[in-house]
Design a protein around this motif. Sequence first.
Motif, PDB file in Angstrom:
ATOM      1  N   GLY A 121      23.834 -80.663  60.266  1.00 25.65           N
ATOM      2  CA  GLY A 121      25.256 -80.516  60.546  1.00 25.65           C
ATOM      3  C   GLY A 121      25.622 -79.156  61.107  1.00 25.65           C
ATOM      4  N   GLN A 122      24.787 -78.623  61.975  1.00 24.70           N
ATOM      5  CA  GLN A 122      25.108 -77.347  62.614  1.00 24.70           C
ATOM      6  C   GLN A 122      26.324 -77.496  63.526  1.00 24.70           C
ATOM      7  OE1 GLN A 122      21.654 -76.111  64.795  1.00 24.70           O
ATOM      8  NE2 GLN A 122      20.278 -76.256  63.028  1.00 24.70           N
ATOM      9  N   ARG A 123      27.130 -76.420  63.628  1.00 27.26           N
ATOM     10  CA  ARG A 123      28.270 -76.401  64.539  1.00 27.26           C
ATOM     11  C   ARG A 123      27.867 -75.743  65.853  1.00 27.26           C
ATOM     12  NH1 ARG A 123      32.170 -73.048  63.271  1.00 27.26           N
ATOM     13  NH2 ARG A 123      31.005 -71.954  61.647  1.00 27.26           N
ATOM     14  N   PHE A 124      28.410 -76.260  66.966  1.00 27.76           N
ATOM     15  CA  PHE A 124      28.266 -75.616  68.267  1.00 27.76           C
ATOM     16  C   PHE A 124      29.448 -74.663  68.452  1.00 27.76           C
ATOM     17  CE2 PHE A 124      25.871 -79.556  68.971  1.00 27.76           C
ATOM     18  CZ  PHE A 124      24.716 -79.068  69.579  1.00 27.76           C
ATOM     19  N   VAL A 125      29.160 -73.383  68.579  1.00 22.96           N
ATOM     20  CA  VAL A 125      30.214 -72.376  68.681  1.00 22.96           C
ATOM     21  C   VAL A 125      30.066 -71.607  69.984  1.00 22.96           C
ATOM     22  CG1 VAL A 125      31.269 -70.336  67.625  1.00 22.96           C
ATOM     23  CG2 VAL A 125      30.332 -72.166  66.175  1.00 22.96           C
ATOM     24  N   ARG A 126      31.130 -71.595  70.773  1.00 18.70           N
ATOM     25  CA  ARG A 126      31.118 -70.981  72.104  1.00 18.70           C
ATOM     26  C   ARG A 126      31.513 -69.511  72.029  1.00 18.70           C
ATOM     27  NH1 ARG A 126      35.112 -70.275  76.192  1.00 18.70           N
ATOM     28  NH2 ARG A 126      34.343 -70.594  78.331  1.00 18.70           N
ATOM     29  N   ARG A 178      25.708 -74.459  58.048  1.00 17.41           N
ATOM     30  CA  ARG A 178      26.863 -74.670  57.177  1.00 17.41           C
ATOM     31  C   ARG A 178      27.254 -73.411  56.405  1.00 17.41           C
ATOM     32  NH1 ARG A 178      25.738 -80.713  54.589  1.00 17.41           N
ATOM     33  NH2 ARG A 178      25.832 -81.842  56.567  1.00 17.41           N
ATOM     34  N   ASP A 179      26.287 -72.507  56.196  1.00 19.74           N
ATOM     35  CA  ASP A 179      26.626 -71.272  55.492  1.00 19.74           C
ATOM     36  C   ASP A 179      27.036 -70.158  56.448  1.00 19.74           C
ATOM     37  OD1 ASP A 179      24.262 -70.565  56.644  1.00 19.74           O
ATOM     38  OD2 ASP A 179      23.137 -70.339  54.786  1.00 19.74           O
ATOM     39  N   GLY A 180      27.253 -70.512  57.738  1.00 18.77           N
ATOM     40  CA  GLY A 180      27.773 -69.550  58.694  1.00 18.77           C
ATOM     41  C   GLY A 180      26.743 -68.728  59.428  1.00 18.77           C
ATOM     42  N   GLU A 181      25.464 -69.017  59.250  1.00 16.95           N
ATOM     43  CA  GLU A 181      24.407 -68.249  59.919  1.00 16.95           C
ATOM     44  C   GLU A 181      24.096 -68.855  61.289  1.00 16.95           C
ATOM     45  OE1 GLU A 181      19.674 -67.091  59.352  1.00 16.95           O
ATOM     46  OE2 GLU A 181      20.705 -68.342  57.870  1.00 16.95           O
ATOM     47  N   THR A 182      23.972 -67.979  62.326  1.00 19.51           N
ATOM     48  CA  THR A 182      23.544 -68.446  63.641  1.00 19.51           C
ATOM     49  C   THR A 182      22.040 -68.665  63.608  1.00 19.51           C
ATOM     50  OG1 THR A 182      25.332 -67.296  64.792  1.00 19.51           O
ATOM     51  CG2 THR A 182      23.384 -67.877  66.091  1.00 19.51           C
ATOM     52  N   VAL A 183      21.624 -69.908  63.766  1.00 17.90           N
ATOM     53  CA  VAL A 183      20.203 -70.254  63.641  1.00 17.90           C
ATOM     54  C   VAL A 183      19.527 -70.437  64.997  1.00 17.90           C
ATOM     55  CG1 VAL A 183      20.485 -71.269  61.364  1.00 17.90           C
ATOM     56  CG2 VAL A 183      20.806 -72.696  63.399  1.00 17.90           C
ATOM     57  N   TRP A 184      20.312 -70.525  66.064  1.00 20.10           N
ATOM     58  CA  TRP A 184      19.745 -70.711  67.405  1.00 20.10           C
ATOM     59  C   TRP A 184      20.857 -70.505  68.410  1.00 20.10           C
ATOM     60  CZ3 TRP A 184      19.948 -74.350  71.572  1.00 20.10           C
ATOM     61  CH2 TRP A 184      18.855 -74.307  72.447  1.00 20.10           C
ATOM     62  N   LYS A 185      20.519 -70.173  69.647  1.00 16.16           N
ATOM     63  CA  LYS A 185      21.550 -69.991  70.673  1.00 16.16           C
ATOM     64  C   LYS A 185      20.966 -70.283  72.043  1.00 16.16           C
ATOM     65  CE  LYS A 185      20.661 -65.018  70.552  1.00 16.16           C
ATOM     66  NZ  LYS A 185      21.248 -63.720  70.162  1.00 16.16           N
ATOM     67  N   ASP A 186      21.854 -70.579  72.986  1.00 21.40           N
ATOM     68  CA  ASP A 186      21.423 -70.907  74.344  1.00 21.40           C
ATOM     69  C   ASP A 186      22.530 -70.553  75.331  1.00 21.40           C
ATOM     70  OD1 ASP A 186      19.916 -71.813  76.449  1.00 21.40           O
ATOM     71  OD2 ASP A 186      20.051 -73.938  75.928  1.00 21.40           O
ATOM     72  N   LEU A 187      22.121 -70.079  76.496  1.00 24.97           N
ATOM     73  CA  LEU A 187      23.054 -69.851  77.595  1.00 24.97           C
ATOM     74  C   LEU A 187      23.578 -71.204  78.066  1.00 24.97           C
ATOM     75  CD1 LEU A 187      24.113 -67.651  79.672  1.00 24.97           C
ATOM     76  CD2 LEU A 187      22.210 -68.396  81.130  1.00 24.97           C
ATOM     77  N   CYS A 188      24.887 -71.383  78.103  1.00 24.88           N
ATOM     78  CA  CYS A 188      25.425 -72.705  78.434  1.00 24.88           C
ATOM     79  C   CYS A 188      26.906 -72.609  78.743  1.00 24.88           C
ATOM     80  CB  CYS A 188      25.201 -73.658  77.257  1.00 24.88           C
ATOM     81  SG  CYS A 188      25.713 -75.348  77.582  1.00 24.88           S
ATOM     82  N   ARG A 189      27.375 -73.443  79.674  1.00 27.51           N
ATOM     83  CA  ARG A 189      28.797 -73.503  80.001  1.00 27.51           C
ATOM     84  C   ARG A 189      29.546 -74.480  79.104  1.00 27.51           C
ATOM     85  NH1 ARG A 189      29.284 -74.277  86.438  1.00 27.51           N
ATOM     86  NH2 ARG A 189      31.479 -73.857  85.978  1.00 27.51           N
ATOM     87  N   GLY A 190      28.819 -75.437  78.492  1.00 30.86           N
ATOM     88  CA  GLY A 190      29.471 -76.407  77.637  1.00 30.86           C
ATOM     89  C   GLY A 190      30.279 -77.411  78.452  1.00 30.86           C
ATOM     90  N   PRO A 191      31.171 -78.177  77.793  1.00 29.98           N
ATOM     91  CA  PRO A 191      31.380 -78.173  76.343  1.00 29.98           C
ATOM     92  C   PRO A 191      30.326 -78.971  75.590  1.00 29.98           C
ATOM     93  CG  PRO A 191      32.824 -79.766  77.378  1.00 29.98           C
ATOM     94  CD  PRO A 191      32.097 -79.076  78.495  1.00 29.98           C
ATOM     95  N   HIS A 192      30.440 -78.896  74.243  1.00 31.79           N
ATOM     96  CA  HIS A 192      29.541 -79.638  73.372  1.00 31.79           C
ATOM     97  C   HIS A 192      30.349 -80.426  72.349  1.00 31.79           C
ATOM     98  CE1 HIS A 192      25.616 -78.247  74.666  1.00 31.79           C
ATOM     99  NE2 HIS A 192      26.098 -77.021  74.762  1.00 31.79           N
ATOM    100  N   VAL A 193      29.672 -81.356  71.692  1.00 34.37           N
ATOM    101  CA  VAL A 193      30.296 -82.016  70.553  1.00 34.37           C
ATOM    102  C   VAL A 193      30.494 -80.955  69.470  1.00 34.37           C
ATOM    103  CG1 VAL A 193      29.250 -84.242  71.103  1.00 34.37           C
ATOM    104  CG2 VAL A 193      28.071 -82.686  69.545  1.00 34.37           C
ATOM    105  N   PRO A 194      31.419 -81.172  68.526  1.00 33.66           N
ATOM    106  CA  PRO A 194      31.678 -80.132  67.527  1.00 33.66           C
ATOM    107  C   PRO A 194      30.458 -79.738  66.706  1.00 33.66           C
ATOM    108  CG  PRO A 194      33.457 -81.735  67.537  1.00 33.66           C
ATOM    109  CD  PRO A 194      32.383 -82.291  68.428  1.00 33.66           C
ATOM    110  N   GLY A 195      29.634 -80.714  66.346  1.00 32.01           N
ATOM    111  CA  GLY A 195      28.484 -80.407  65.510  1.00 32.01           C
ATOM    112  C   GLY A 195      27.382 -81.422  65.680  1.00 32.01           C
ATOM    113  N   THR A 196      26.200 -81.078  65.180  1.00 32.34           N
ATOM    114  CA  THR A 196      25.024 -81.924  65.428  1.00 32.34           C
ATOM    115  C   THR A 196      25.125 -83.282  64.744  1.00 32.34           C
ATOM    116  OG1 THR A 196      23.815 -80.925  63.567  1.00 32.34           O
ATOM    117  CG2 THR A 196      23.537 -79.921  65.741  1.00 32.34           C
ATOM    118  N   ARG A 197      25.873 -83.374  63.622  1.00 28.57           N
ATOM    119  CA  ARG A 197      25.964 -84.672  62.944  1.00 28.57           C
ATOM    120  C   ARG A 197      26.653 -85.721  63.814  1.00 28.57           C
ATOM    121  NH1 ARG A 197      24.567 -85.231  57.741  1.00 28.57           N
ATOM    122  NH2 ARG A 197      25.917 -87.044  57.506  1.00 28.57           N
ATOM    123  N   MET A 198      27.494 -85.269  64.760  1.00 25.54           N
ATOM    124  CA  MET A 198      28.165 -86.218  65.647  1.00 25.54           C
ATOM    125  C   MET A 198      27.191 -86.871  66.627  1.00 25.54           C
ATOM    126  SD  MET A 198      31.932 -84.761  66.570  1.00 25.54           S
ATOM    127  CE  MET A 198      32.420 -86.366  67.200  1.00 25.54           C
TER     128      MET A 198
END
Length: 669
Positions: A121-126, A178-198
């Motif tokens: 359930g990671q969130r995609f944050v721009r 879910r605990d607010g830690e950035t676990v991965w990142k990528d150069l991207c214009r987006g958009p994305h779904v709100p989170g991986t569970r979707m």
Amino acid sequence: MTDVAIPSDVSYPADGFALFPDRSVVAMRVNGELKDLAAVVDETDAVEPVTVDSADGLDILRHSTAHVLAQAVQRIKPQANLGIGPPIQDGFYYDFGVDEPFTPEDLKAVKKEMERIVREGQRFVRRVVSDDEARAELVDEPFKLELIGLKGGSADAAEGASVEVGAGELTIYDNVSRDGETVWKDLCRGPHVPGTRMIGNGWDITRVAGAYWRGSEKNPQLQRIYGTAWPTKDELRAYKTRLEEAAKRDHRKLGLELDLFSFPDEIGPGLSVFHPKGGIIRYEIERYMRERLLANGYEVVNTPHITKGDLFMTSGHLQWYADGMYPPMHLDALHDEDGNVTRQGQDYYLKPMNCPFHNLIFRARGRSYRELPLRLSEFGSVYRYEKSGTLSGLTRVRGMTQDDTHIYVTPDQVKDELTHSLDFVLQTLRDYGLNDFYLELSSKEEGNPKFIGDDALWAEATETLREVAEGSGLELVPDPGGAAFYGPKISVQARDAIGRTWQMSTIQLDFNQPERFELEYTGPDGAKHRPVMIHRALFGSIERFFAILVEHYAGAFPVWLAPVQVVGIPVAEEYAGYLEDIVRRLRTSGVRAEVDHSDDRMQKKIRTHTTQKVPIQLIAGEQDRSGGTVSFRFRDGTQTNGVPVDDAVSLILGAIEGKTLVDTAEDLA
């Protein structure tokens, strides 16, 4: 666009989560621009939801799944370098720089890791970043650093790079736990779904292949992992079923089984030869098209396969299309006895398109407005140096025949001629058995130097095409940035028998080539005026259209296109002469008919010709001979017995004339 009223109990700044709590909404369009659901909106903004089952929503879902794939790969292979990961038709891919190709075991591990990331359930944050900040954060990603250098409009030099960088600001997407830690990142214009569970469970990894970075053989070869993603597991299963059906219809497989065409190694990749059965289908395709052209006021021309390079310098193709052309042949140089050059040679090129030649035909003499519209048509052979990794049967080749038409009109004739061309295209495609269409409007991308010419003319041309497309009543889908370098276009997209979409005909407006070639006509005022040029290709290429028809019909062509339209099968050899008389009569009327005189038993003959997808088998025994009748057998195994010969001939000729698809007895009733 629909204005969505922001609820009164939502305080500003509001976001799409509050506006669209529906789980089927994955993003939103704000004042025409796609944005994440977390984007801030103003009460004056025009906002509409983007659902996961829409075209944009599916792209967002698939692009988000590509990010999950890339994160999973780097968890398993931390040294893997990231390339690009765009959505594509029915799926996505991501390119990776790795020391060794991925193994089947690697892909299994990647899939399990993807399932784990989805469940997390990671969130995609721009985040908006500067060029320097992006370089610092991605210092260990050489391909990303190269993309940052492409920012500003030339990013299309890398296929799919538009999902990473464009002409505007750079953004990085963080995958936040879910605990607010950035676990991965990528150069991207987006958009994305709100989170991986979707992303859910309607996805899968499909295959892996090699791909050169930025499509050039001079660059490193990367590993490209392909996948597919759908809103639900049921839709994924339905997609896999369609793939199984598509595999049965694969024109490369059927081309071999039905003896239609081949690609001999001795000739070279991407260069086909058509065998007699394929050749007659191709002949019929072209013959009917020529009839339609002449009946609709087109004039037939012919041009050579090679030309001096100066012609393509004038047209702009050497500046903008050189990578897609075969290398030049340096010819016509002369030397004396000592080897000294007495006359400089010239570079000649195999032609990649016909339009510059047609411009020369228009310019060969003075033209009057009374001659316009002037519609010049050619079945012209062209040659394009497609990369070897992109070649695919007849759908992507290096040598092809284009049904190319260039129409020269006065400015006030443009809209009527575009309408005429679109009507012509749609009716002709229907005659070949394609009936389900929508249109794409390809326009320029602002700021991209690929597109040449005056912005005002581009805007005028694009709007005219839009009006014509909307006037057809068909669905119109925007394709920003998809125009040719010289002008916008309408593309006819056709769905085949199993629902796949193929780009078919294109109609393009061109204000630039008439200018570059200094084309003129004399107007009613006696002054010289510049014509407008329309590029119109019905099939794209004969080869590609042939492949589409093979797959659309699964090789079981309507009678008028079938290489063998009728085969006579005698119950015993003593009835072969009776069938020969009927076949001779059919041949006199232009029917492709033959009698099977092989030593095989009747039932094997029937199986053989059914496998070869012959639409009509005529069977005759003693009862038929004595009664002056014949029995019909069809591709599905149904039969109609005791048909008088005169009626049988009339039915067959009627099916050919009516372009009927005859698979069953009912089809010929």
